[in-house]
Design a protein around this motif. Structure first.
Motif, PDB file in Angstrom:
ATOM      1  N   ILE A   1     -11.983  -0.478  32.293  1.00 44.21           N
ATOM      2  CA  ILE A   1     -12.918   0.640  32.500  1.00 44.21           C
ATOM      3  C   ILE A   1     -12.780   1.187  33.919  1.00 44.21           C
ATOM      4  O   ILE A   1     -12.743   2.403  34.132  1.00 44.21           O
ATOM      5  CB  ILE A   1     -14.371   0.213  32.201  1.00 44.21           C
ATOM      6  N   LYS A   2     -12.678   0.299  34.899  1.00 44.53           N
ATOM      7  CA  LYS A   2     -12.522   0.742  36.291  1.00 44.53           C
ATOM      8  C   LYS A   2     -11.246   1.557  36.465  1.00 44.53           C
ATOM      9  O   LYS A   2     -11.246   2.599  37.121  1.00 44.53           O
ATOM     10  CB  LYS A   2     -12.509  -0.458  37.231  1.00 44.53           C
TER      11      LYS A   2
ATOM     12  N   ASN B   1     -11.728  10.308  35.950  1.00 43.72           N
ATOM     13  CA  ASN B   1     -12.995  10.850  36.450  1.00 43.72           C
ATOM     14  C   ASN B   1     -12.890  11.335  37.876  1.00 43.72           C
ATOM     15  O   ASN B   1     -13.870  11.466  38.565  1.00 43.72           O
ATOM     16  CB  ASN B   1     -14.108   9.815  36.326  1.00 43.72           C
ATOM     17  N   GLU B   2     -11.664  11.548  38.337  1.00 37.61           N
ATOM     18  CA  GLU B   2     -11.503  12.034  39.719  1.00 37.61           C
ATOM     19  C   GLU B   2     -11.593  13.537  39.746  1.00 37.61           C
ATOM     20  O   GLU B   2     -11.299  14.255  38.888  1.00 37.61           O
ATOM     21  CB  GLU B   2     -10.154  11.581  40.277  1.00 37.61           C
TER      22      GLU B   2
ATOM     23  N   ASN C   1     -11.627   4.939  34.702  1.00 40.29           N
ATOM     24  CA  ASN C   1     -12.481   5.831  35.486  1.00 40.29           C
ATOM     25  C   ASN C   1     -11.756   6.352  36.729  1.00 40.29           C
ATOM     26  O   ASN C   1     -11.933   7.500  37.117  1.00 40.29           O
ATOM     27  CB  ASN C   1     -13.781   5.136  35.884  1.00 40.29           C
ATOM     28  N   LYS C   2     -10.953   5.508  37.337  1.00 36.53           N
ATOM     29  CA  LYS C   2     -10.212   5.920  38.525  1.00 36.53           C
ATOM     30  C   LYS C   2      -9.321   7.117  38.239  1.00 36.53           C
ATOM     31  O   LYS C   2      -9.215   8.043  39.019  1.00 36.53           O
ATOM     32  CB  LYS C   2      -9.380   4.743  39.046  1.00 36.53           C
TER      33      LYS C   2
END
Length: 70
Positions: free
Chosen positions: A61-62, A69-70, A65-66
């Motif tokens: 997930i991290k 979601n930037e 997201n990196k």
């Protein structure tokens, strides 16, 4: 997505995420071809880097997201 070799654990997690997104690809489409190539790359990475089991869901997930979601 540009397909490239899987060299790191982060690359590996990203490929697993991409496979999840492509799992419903219809046959004879560019997405189905990408899915097939990613599966081959993942199998090669896993063979070369010892059995890894399933990735840690939190790490996946991290990483997701990196990049998304930037």
């Amino acid at each position: 997505m540009t397909i490239k070799p899987i060299r790191t654990e982060e690359d590996y997690h990203m490929a697993l995420i991409r496979i999840k997104l492509l799992e419903d690809a219809k046959s004879d489409t560019p997405e189905a071809d990408e899915l097939e190539v990613l599966n081959i790359l993942i199998e090669h990475y896993e063979r070369e880097n010892a059995p890894m089991g399933m990735p840690d869901p939190i790490d996946s997930i991290k990483i997701f997201n990196k990049y998304f979601n930037e």
